[in-house]
Design an enzyme around this catalytic site. Structure first.
Site, short mmCIF file in Angstrom:
data_model
loop_
_atom_site.label_atom_id
_atom_site.label_comp_id
_atom_site.label_asym_id
_atom_site.label_seq_id
_atom_site.Cartn_x
_atom_site.Cartn_y
_atom_site.Cartn_z
N GLU A 180 3.35 49.76 -16.30
CA GLU A 180 3.60 50.67 -15.18
C GLU A 180 4.14 49.90 -13.97
O GLU A 180 3.67 50.08 -12.85
CB GLU A 180 2.33 51.44 -14.81
CG GLU A 180 1.85 52.35 -15.93
CD GLU A 180 0.56 53.10 -15.59
OE1 GLU A 180 -0.22 52.61 -14.75
OE2 GLU A 180 0.34 54.18 -16.15
N GLU A 260 0.96 56.99 -22.77
CA GLU A 260 -0.41 57.27 -22.36
C GLU A 260 -0.55 58.78 -22.17
O GLU A 260 -0.26 59.31 -21.09
CB GLU A 260 -0.78 56.55 -21.05
CG GLU A 260 -0.87 55.05 -21.17
CD GLU A 260 -1.48 54.37 -19.93
OE1 GLU A 260 -1.82 55.08 -18.96
OE2 GLU A 260 -1.61 53.14 -19.96
#
Ligand code: NAG
Ligand code: NAG
Ligand code: NAG
Ligand code: NAG
Length: 629
Positions: A180, A260
């Site tokens: 991320e 995710e």
């Protein structure tokens, strides 16, 4: 590093595809992964070996396989494997290769996320705290000191991974680069490019490398890089079509992946227990699978932040994460299947065949009942036991990092400079307590200072008495701009407005002596002293119990306030029922003994109950009522 790379290049070949060899690549015309030449998509779940006792790794992986998953996704936390610079640990609960061997045994593919930053709600997002020995280090950027440490770590990790790549006959199909990164302010493409180069040097040109980012334009802009497959993460409340449309702007062709898909969420101390319904999670999964995308469910089993390993977030204020990382995931913290798992399994069965046969049963859970505990003494009575060498003497306070202590507690003490007949405030004016300090004068407990919330506590006392400030590190920030999270007194304390000086600072190793058997006393021979009747401040309690059958159990310390607990020397984690929502701690069977009495040792930091007992239950309580703060 130069010579190491050269040698690798000379002796190895990387996935140079020969007809008939196993291969895992990307088809940019048909927009899919190609496994051995055919379009393939994965339905995966996340599990963290570092949050599950090794004896249960196989049990959990089998349950994931039986759910119908064809892959698992796993992070590798750098700080777990390189606790000191150049000192590597891959043994026991850190035996990554054993864990990976088990995935092979069960026929699961692996998506590896080696970071070096992983977030994961893990201390400092997996970065080792020793990086902070260089005070102004720019983490997650091209800072040469950071990159040198990263290169050294990856030069140890990635060679272990290379023979396990799918194209080399193993089961690792892809690796994530960073994590991320688009959510991080630095947006340093040369750092991402450097990582890409290192991964390629050790793993070859053909292995699938990817990035994962939140599904916003900004995140996808700073987190993605030419040559790395871009993927997104989003949960059941998000619109899958919309999220993938956004992904298509940066990744016009190739497979769609949600790396995710959130099956639940984490808990913070003092906030509501997070949960999401089986119905909502399975419906969202169906939406994703209908688009033809690959998906990883985060988490499939959350597990436990044993010891001091929990991280913290910073959103306006410092928010430490609970010991339990149950996550309201399809498999519980203790590895049991839930309704959510069964709902997910039935969705998966619409898209691929799920293994037949009975689902493995839950592991046995035991109610062991009450254990009464005795007070051993105040923490300051045992500085000879717990102090790591001579104390540091400084004019102004220094940090955990300055004395090279990573976790736990440091005692700062100074003599009261003058008589204080009436209450005056001891203050942390610049919010300099990271993260919580327990304040005593002359052995009398006065209260706590807490980062971002409590900056004053009133004290009294006589000139010359010890003012004790026991500082607890409650977990380093794992996300966002504040990962340089130094611990201890990071600012001065004032007393009635005057800066306190002349500190004596004890770096404490509490875990070492307790793992070695401290307090050693037999149960019926606790040292008694009337002055130990006080139940406040940092105090040790201990007791023993015997069992006639071994299984998992849940430790309830409901009338206690806050502290740390060990069973047979194993650090079970932090308890804080006064703050909630977590009330019980998961105690895995492997730390209990049938043949010998089991010892429980508690460091209570604020106030023990009048009747000091521990209770072992056969079920968890993670959704305790939140008291008012
Ligand atoms: C999801 O997003 C798509 C594309 O933006 C839109 O057409 C659709 O109506 C959305 N679905 C819902 C349930 O909002
Ligand atoms: C400290 O004591 C003063 C005087 O009694 C009182 O006004 C103040 O509220 C107290 N502060 C705290 C933090 O208890
Ligand atoms: C404490 O105050 C002194 C004097 O103002 C200053 O030099 C020092 O940097 C401060 N220490 C911390 C940890 O803030
Ligand atoms: C947690 O407890 C609260 C209060 O009793 C309740 O409203 C809520 O539904 C519970 N949540 C879960 C996931 O059990």
């Amino acid at each position: 590093m130069g010579t190491a790379i050269l040698c690798l290049l000379l002796v190895c070949c990387f996935c140079d595809q020969v007809q008939g060899d196993p291969s895992f690549t990307i088809d940019y015309t048909r927009d899919c992964f190609l496994k051995d030449g055919s379009c393939f998509r994965y339905i995966s779940g996340s599990i963290h070996y570092f949050r599950v006792p090794p004896i249960y790794w196989k049990d959990r992986l089998l349950k994931m396989y039986m759910t119908g998953l064809n892959a698992i996704q796993v992070y590798v936390p750098w700080n777990f494997h390189e606790p000191q610079p150049g000192m590597f640990n891959f043994d026991g609960d850190r035996d990554l290769e054993h864990f990976l061997d088990l995935t092979v045994e069960l026929g699961l593919l692996v998506i590896l996320r080696p970071g070096p930053y992983i977030c994961a709600e893990w201390d400092m997002g997996g970065l080792p705290a020793w990086l902070l020995h260089k005070k102004n280090i720019a983490l997650r950027t091209s800072d040469p000191d950071y990159l040198n440490a990263v290169d050294s770590w990856l030069s140890v990790l990635l060679p272990k991974i290379r023979p396990r790549l799918y194209c080399n006959g193993g089961n690792i199909i892809s690796l994530q680069v960073e994590n991320e990164y688009g959510s991080f302010h630095a947006c340093d493409y040369s750092y991402l490019r450097h990582l890409q180069t290192i991964f390629r040097v050790y793993l070859g040109d053909d292995v699938v490398l990817f990035t994962t980012d939140g599904n916003t334009n900004k995140e996808l802009k700073c987190g993605t890089l030419q040559g790395l497959l871009a993927t997104v993460d989003f949960g059941p409340v998000d619109n899958a079509t919309k999220a993938f449309k956004l992904l298509r702007r940066v990744q016009p062709r190739g497979p769609l992946v949600n790396s995710e898909y959130y099956t639940g969420w984490l808990d913070y101390w003092g906030e509501k227990h997070a949960s999401s319904s089986a119905e909502q999670v399975s419906r969202g999964l169906q939406d994703i699978l209908e688009t033809g995308a690959s998906v990883n469910m985060y988490m499939f089993e959350g597990g436990t932040n044993f010891g001091y390993w929990n991280g913290a977030d910073f959103k306006n204020t410092y928010k430490p994460i609970t010991t339990s990382y149950d996550y309201d995931a399809p498999m519980t913290e203790a590895g049991d299947p839930t309704d959510k798992l069964m709902a997910i399994r039935s969705i998966i069965s619409k898209f691929r065949s799920v293994p037949e046969g009975p689902f493995p049963p839950p592991t046995p859970k035991y109610y062991y009942g009450l254990v009464s505990l005795n007070k051993i003494g105040d923490l300051v009575d045992f500085l000879d036991v717990f102090s790591r060498g001579e104390p540091f003497v400084t004019q102004y306070p220094i940090t955990f990092e300055d004395v090279k202590q990573v976790f736990g507690f440091v005692l700062y003490r100074t003599h009261l400079p003058f008589d204080i007949p009436f209450f005056i405030p001891l203050s942390s004016q610049l919010n300099g307590v990271h993260d919580r300090a327990y304040i005593s004068v002359g052995g009398r407990f006065y209260g706590v200072l807490e980062r971002d919330s409590i900056s004053d506590v009133n004290v009294t006392g006589n000139a010359g008495e010890w003012l004790d400030v026991l500082v607890e590190n409650m977990g380093r920030i794992n996300f966002g701009a504040d990962v340089n999270d130094f611990k201890g007194l990071v600012g001065n304390l004032t007393l009635g407005g005057d800066i306190l000086t002349d500190w004596v600072m004890y770096s404490l190793d509490i875990d070492g002596p307790i793992a070695a058997g401290w307090p050693y006393v037999p149960d019926n021979h606790i040292r008694m002293n009337p002055q130990w009747q006080s139940r406040t401040g940092a105090t040790f309690y201990s007791g023993t119990f015997q069992i006639t059958a071994v299984g998992d159990t849940f430790l309830k310390l409901s009338k206690w306030t806050k502290g740390q607990v060990w069973i047979n020397g194993f650090n079970v984690g932090r308890y804080w029922p006064a703050r909630g929502p977590q009330i019980t701690l998961y105690v895995p069977s492997n730390i209990l003994s049938l043949s010998q009495p089991n010892r429980i040792t508690i460091l209570e930091l604020e106030r023990a109950p009048d009747w000091p007992i521990a209770v072992f239950l056969d079920r968890p309580i993670l959704n305790g009522t939140l008291p008012r703060r």
